[in-house]
Design an enzyme around this catalytic site. Structure first.
Site, PDB file in Angstrom:
ATOM      1  N   ARG A 119      -6.378   1.690  -1.092  1.00 15.91           N
ATOM      2  CA  ARG A 119      -5.341   1.044  -1.678  1.00 15.91           C
ATOM      3  C   ARG A 119      -5.841   0.122  -2.984  1.00 15.91           C
ATOM      4  O   ARG A 119      -5.914  -0.994  -3.025  1.00 15.91           O
ATOM      5  CB  ARG A 119      -4.953   0.004  -0.679  1.00 15.91           C
ATOM      6  CG  ARG A 119      -4.302   0.532   0.660  1.00 15.91           C
ATOM      7  CD  ARG A 119      -3.673  -0.493   1.516  1.00 15.91           C
ATOM      8  NE  ARG A 119      -2.278  -0.892   1.042  1.00 15.91           N
ATOM      9  CZ  ARG A 119      -1.795  -1.951   1.708  1.00 15.91           C
ATOM     10  NH1 ARG A 119      -2.121  -2.506   2.699  1.00 15.91           N
ATOM     11  NH2 ARG A 119      -0.717  -2.365   1.139  1.00 15.91           N
ATOM     12  N   LYS A 126       9.190 -10.241   4.705  1.00 17.67           N
ATOM     13  CA  LYS A 126       7.692 -10.270   4.390  1.00 17.67           C
ATOM     14  C   LYS A 126       7.716  -9.843   2.737  1.00 17.67           C
ATOM     15  O   LYS A 126       7.139 -10.478   1.859  1.00 17.67           O
ATOM     16  CB  LYS A 126       6.859  -9.930   5.207  1.00 17.67           C
ATOM     17  CG  LYS A 126       5.428  -9.826   4.587  1.00 17.67           C
ATOM     18  CD  LYS A 126       4.482  -9.045   5.628  1.00 17.67           C
ATOM     19  CE  LYS A 126       4.424  -7.606   5.760  1.00 17.67           C
ATOM     20  NZ  LYS A 126       3.578  -7.140   4.424  1.00 17.67           N
ATOM     21  N   ASN A 127       8.016  -8.552   2.549  1.00 15.07           N
ATOM     22  CA  ASN A 127       7.662  -7.769   1.535  1.00 15.07           C
ATOM     23  C   ASN A 127       8.517  -7.994   0.136  1.00 15.07           C
ATOM     24  O   ASN A 127       8.399  -7.725  -0.994  1.00 15.07           O
ATOM     25  CB  ASN A 127       7.744  -6.508   1.530  1.00 15.07           C
ATOM     26  CG  ASN A 127       6.332  -5.947   2.484  1.00 15.07           C
ATOM     27  OD1 ASN A 127       5.567  -6.929   2.810  1.00 15.07           O
ATOM     28  ND2 ASN A 127       6.252  -4.653   2.900  1.00 15.07           N
ATOM     29  N   ARG A 160       0.758 -11.343  11.374  1.00 15.88           N
ATOM     30  CA  ARG A 160       0.717 -11.686   9.798  1.00 15.88           C
ATOM     31  C   ARG A 160       2.305 -10.888   9.313  1.00 15.88           C
ATOM     32  O   ARG A 160       2.395 -11.416   8.207  1.00 15.88           O
ATOM     33  CB  ARG A 160      -0.229 -10.223   9.115  1.00 15.88           C
ATOM     34  CG  ARG A 160      -1.699 -10.505   9.349  1.00 15.88           C
ATOM     35  CD  ARG A 160      -2.508  -9.632   8.543  1.00 15.88           C
ATOM     36  NE  ARG A 160      -1.989  -9.488   7.073  1.00 15.88           N
ATOM     37  CZ  ARG A 160      -2.293  -8.822   6.325  1.00 15.88           C
ATOM     38  NH1 ARG A 160      -3.204  -7.953   6.252  1.00 15.88           N
ATOM     39  NH2 ARG A 160      -1.711  -8.715   4.924  1.00 15.88           N
ATOM     40  N   ASP A 210       6.201   2.303   6.601  1.00 20.48           N
ATOM     41  CA  ASP A 210       5.934   1.091   7.511  1.00 20.48           C
ATOM     42  C   ASP A 210       6.821   1.189   8.645  1.00 20.48           C
ATOM     43  O   ASP A 210       6.739   0.212   9.326  1.00 20.48           O
ATOM     44  CB  ASP A 210       6.394  -0.369   6.557  1.00 20.48           C
ATOM     45  CG  ASP A 210       5.582  -0.648   5.322  1.00 20.48           C
ATOM     46  OD1 ASP A 210       6.160  -1.531   4.675  1.00 20.48           O
ATOM     47  OD2 ASP A 210       4.647  -0.016   5.420  1.00 20.48           O
ATOM     48  N   CYS A 237      -8.109  -1.726   3.112  1.00 13.59           N
ATOM     49  CA  CYS A 237      -7.771  -2.303   4.508  1.00 13.59           C
ATOM     50  C   CYS A 237      -7.857  -1.259   5.309  1.00 13.59           C
ATOM     51  O   CYS A 237      -8.145   0.158   5.156  1.00 13.59           O
ATOM     52  CB  CYS A 237      -6.450  -2.950   4.169  1.00 13.59           C
ATOM     53  SG  CYS A 237      -5.106  -1.855   4.263  1.00 13.59           S
TER      54      CYS A 237
HETATM   55  C1  EPZ Z   1       3.436  -2.277  -0.465  1.00 11.57           C
HETATM   56  O1  EPZ Z   1       2.136  -2.210  -0.440  1.00 11.57           O
HETATM   57  C2  EPZ Z   1       4.106  -2.814   0.809  1.00 11.57           C
HETATM   58  N1  EPZ Z   1       3.216  -4.299   0.820  1.00 11.57           N
HETATM   59  C3  EPZ Z   1       3.257  -2.252   2.056  1.00 11.57           C
HETATM   60  O2  EPZ Z   1       3.729  -2.771   3.303  1.00 11.57           O
HETATM   61  C4  EPZ Z   1       4.105  -0.589   2.019  1.00 11.57           C
HETATM   62  O3  EPZ Z   1       3.451   0.120   3.163  1.00 11.57           O
HETATM   63  C5  EPZ Z   1       3.720  -0.208   0.789  1.00 11.57           C
HETATM   64  O4  EPZ Z   1       4.176  -0.802  -0.425  1.00 11.57           O
HETATM   65  C6  EPZ Z   1       4.489   1.416   0.480  1.00 11.57           C
HETATM   66  O5  EPZ Z   1       5.698   1.032   0.662  1.00 11.57           O
HETATM   67  C7  EPZ Z   1       3.754  -5.196   0.176  1.00 11.57           C
HETATM   68  O6  EPZ Z   1       4.956  -5.010  -0.432  1.00 11.57           O
HETATM   69  C8  EPZ Z   1       3.145  -6.598   0.186  1.00 11.57           C
HETATM   70  P1  EPZ Z   1       1.982   0.832  -3.027  1.00 11.57           P
HETATM   71  P2  EPZ Z   1       1.616  -1.719  -1.934  1.00 11.57           P
HETATM   72  O7  EPZ Z   1       1.419   0.532  -4.237  1.00 11.57           O
HETATM   73  O8  EPZ Z   1       2.435  -2.150  -2.947  1.00 11.57           O
HETATM   74  C9  EPZ Z   1      -1.892   3.993  -4.092  1.00 11.57           C
HETATM   75  C10 EPZ Z   1       3.489  -3.626   5.376  1.00 11.57           C
HETATM   76  O9  EPZ Z   1       3.351  -2.987   6.518  1.00 11.57           O
HETATM   77  N2  EPZ Z   1      -2.121   3.136  -5.391  1.00 11.57           N
HETATM   78  O10 EPZ Z   1       3.218   1.262  -3.207  1.00 11.57           O
HETATM   79  O11 EPZ Z   1       0.167  -1.885  -1.755  1.00 11.57           O
HETATM   80  C11 EPZ Z   1      -1.976   3.505  -2.714  1.00 11.57           C
HETATM   81  O12 EPZ Z   1      -3.129   3.580  -2.388  1.00 11.57           O
HETATM   82  C12 EPZ Z   1       2.411  -3.228   4.068  1.00 11.57           C
HETATM   83  O13 EPZ Z   1       4.243  -4.746   5.240  1.00 11.57           O
HETATM   84  C13 EPZ Z   1      -3.039   3.402  -6.118  1.00 11.57           C
HETATM   85  O14 EPZ Z   1      -3.677   4.437  -5.948  1.00 11.57           O
HETATM   86  O15 EPZ Z   1       1.798   0.097  -1.803  1.00 11.57           O
HETATM   87  C14 EPZ Z   1      -0.823   4.073  -1.648  1.00 11.57           C
HETATM   88  O16 EPZ Z   1      -1.375   5.471  -1.576  1.00 11.57           O
HETATM   89  C15 EPZ Z   1       1.521  -2.320   4.520  1.00 11.57           C
HETATM   90  N3  EPZ Z   1      -3.195   2.627  -7.312  1.00 11.57           N
HETATM   91  C16 EPZ Z   1       0.383   4.477  -2.953  1.00 11.57           C
HETATM   92  O17 EPZ Z   1      -0.184   4.129  -4.095  1.00 11.57           O
HETATM   93  C17 EPZ Z   1      -2.370   1.442  -7.342  1.00 11.57           C
HETATM   94  O18 EPZ Z   1      -2.689   0.818  -8.174  1.00 11.57           O
HETATM   95  C18 EPZ Z   1       1.549   3.397  -2.583  1.00 11.57           C
HETATM   96  O19 EPZ Z   1       1.122   2.380  -2.483  1.00 11.57           O
HETATM   97  C19 EPZ Z   1      -1.387   1.054  -6.514  1.00 11.57           C
HETATM   98  C20 EPZ Z   1      -1.050   1.928  -5.369  1.00 11.57           C
END
Ligand code: EPZ
Length: 435
Positions: free
Chosen positions: A123, A22-23, A414, A322, A118
């Site tokens: 996020r 998916k990702n 999803r 995850d 969410c």
């Molecule tokens: C990706 O989400 C994945 N989704 C998530 O998978 C996964 O849990 C996550 O990476 C961490 O590995 C997809 O790839 C579609 P991040 P993402 O940006 O990119 C903070 C699933 O279950 N952050 O790596 O949204 C954020 O709040 C889903 O398949 C900011 O503060 O995660 C988090 O604490 C859930 N500002 C941390 O960084 C930003 O601009 C990591 O988030 C971006 C992120």
């Protein structure tokens, strides 16, 4: 709302085909926006988020079609497109933010709704904005939308050195896609290293992008003027594979996961082996040769033969956030106590209350959950709260005595491709109750 009814206590035996990730599929669908030539993705998983992303691209004027039963999907993004990701779609899938980079890079403007929070955390996307601004984009946030454009006189983004405050997976993906068409060189200093990032980079390189260092924390991109179409096979879903590994470890059994690459799950497999499961990687030490060249064989005598394992989530290649909920379900019925620390998201223990309804003994203090393994779980009605929490409840239901009814499984739909069919195919007593 559909429900899943599970009668627990049966070991899992047989073979499962792991779907495309998916990702990886979600950013790769957005990458099709970077060219007006046809792009074909193979091994695209059949799940809700992919359907939502397709709707988003159609809404922009992309021509998309599915073909064949191998999860093939084709895209063509014409030169005249509506570069907008509306709130109605973005609120159901945060990954819509992945349209921002490609739209800016190819069309010079984009109107993308802020995703909102969410279940697992606030996020924010502030790092996405910061990085794209470093590449010359002007981005205002108004009425819940990011309004992005190039400054007057500029027709392309410009390469930049980007060092985000924290490692961000979709942030890295947005920057990769934007930098591919930018003028000059872009360096991502603390890039995410997830296999899905490498898979996206490989696809972009097939389209003519010039990228090196993907899979490491430092990626260098030399922008080009235009990208061409390609055909790309989506990498196997390591989180789906890890979910099935935890399920077999918990229920006991002997299962072959086809198209799964063990190398992408080193941290999880290490913990499962320490717990007492037998896990064998087939198909070579790395993940070369595409999904079909790999498999993982897992055997277990069941949760009560397992030793609970403590772990803390962190960025790849460490233990993935995850997989936290799914491994916690195993720890609930394994022998001994364990401590699970969630370092990525601030609210990713929503599954704890539901696992407790099934008889688990868990105490949460902030980002740490303490679990005491219990002799057995007993079936009950529980409610899914987010994607991986749902998977955790399925695993718990598979080992609980009696019937477990999981409500709100639209969360599961999803991110999992035909999960109940795959589980039934290896001996689980599980059925979907349509609302
Ligand atoms: C990706 O989400 C994945 N989704 C998530 O998978 C996964 O849990 C996550 O990476 C961490 O590995 C997809 O790839 C579609 P991040 P993402 O940006 O990119 C903070 C699933 O279950 N952050 O790596 O949204 C954020 O709040 C889903 O398949 C900011 O503060 O995660 C988090 O604490 C859930 N500002 C941390 O960084 C930003 O601009 C990591 O988030 C971006 C992120």
């Amino acid at each position: 709302m559909d429900k899943l009814l599970i009668r627990g206590g049966r070991p899992l035996q047989g073979e499962v085909l792991i779907s495309g990730a998916k990702n990886a599929a979600l950013p790769e669908m957005c990458a099709a926006l970077l060219t007006n030539e046809p792009v074909t993705l193979l091994n695209v998983p059949r799940l809700q988020d992919v359907r939502t992303m397709r709707k988003l691209l159609d809404n922009m004027g992309c021509v998309t079609e599915t073909h064949g039963d191998r999860g093939g999907m084709s895209f063509r993004a014409p030169d005249s497109i509506n570069p907008e990701a509306p709130y109605e779609l973005v609120k159901t899938m945060r990954a819509s933010v992945l349209a921002l980079g490609p739209l800016l890079a190819r069309f010079g403007r984009a109107k993308v709704s802020l995703p909102g929070g969410c279940a697992i955390g606030s996020r924010p996307v502030d790092q996405h904005i910061k990085g794209l601004q470093a590449m010359g984009a002007e981005i205002d946030v108004e009425h819940g939308y990011m309004l992005a454009r190039l400054p007057p006189g500029r027709t392309r983004l410009k390469g930049a050195r980007i060092a985000t405050d924290m490692i961000t997976v979709t942030g890295t993906e947005n920057f990769l896609m934007a930098a591919a068409l930018a003028e000059g060189e872009t360096i991502l200093e603390n890039a995410a290293q997830e296999p899905e990032i490498s898979d996206l980079a490989e696809m972009l390189i097939k389209m003519g992008a010039r990228i090196e260092g993907h899979g490491s924390s430092r990626i260098r991109i030399e922008g080009v003027e235009r990208l061409h179409g390609c055909t790309h096979e989506v990498v196997a879903d390591r989180i789906e594979a890890g979910t099935f590994l935890c399920a077999v470890a918990a229920t006991g059994g002997d299962v072959m996961l086809r198209h799964a690459c063990a190398h992408h799950l080193d941290a999880v497999i290490e913990k499962l082996r320490e717990a007492g499961a037998e896990v064998e990687a087939l198909g070579g030490p790395d993940c070369e040769g595409g999904p079909k060249a790999h498999a993982i064989h897992v055997r277990s005598l069941g949760a009560r033969a397992m030793q609970a394992q403590s772990f803390r989530t962190s960025e790849y290649p460490a233990f993935p956030t995850d997989m936290q909920a799914q491994f916690m379900a195993l720890n609930c019925v394994a022998k001994g106590s364990s401590m699970v620390t969630e370092t990525i998201f601030e609210n990713r223990f929503m599954h704890v209350n539901e696992l407790t309804r099934l008889g688990a003994a868990i105490h949460v203090d902030g980002r740490v959950a303490m679990i005491d393994g219990v002799q057995k779980l007993s079936g009950a009605t529980v409610m899914a709260t987010d994607l991986r929490a749902s998977a955790s409840l399925v695993i718990a239901g598979l080992v609980a005595e009696g019937e477990t009814l999981i409500d709100r499984i639209y969360h599961l739909d999803r991110g999992y491709d035909q999960m109940e069919e795959k589980l039934r195919g290896i001996g689980a007593d599980i059925e979907r109750i349509k609302s």
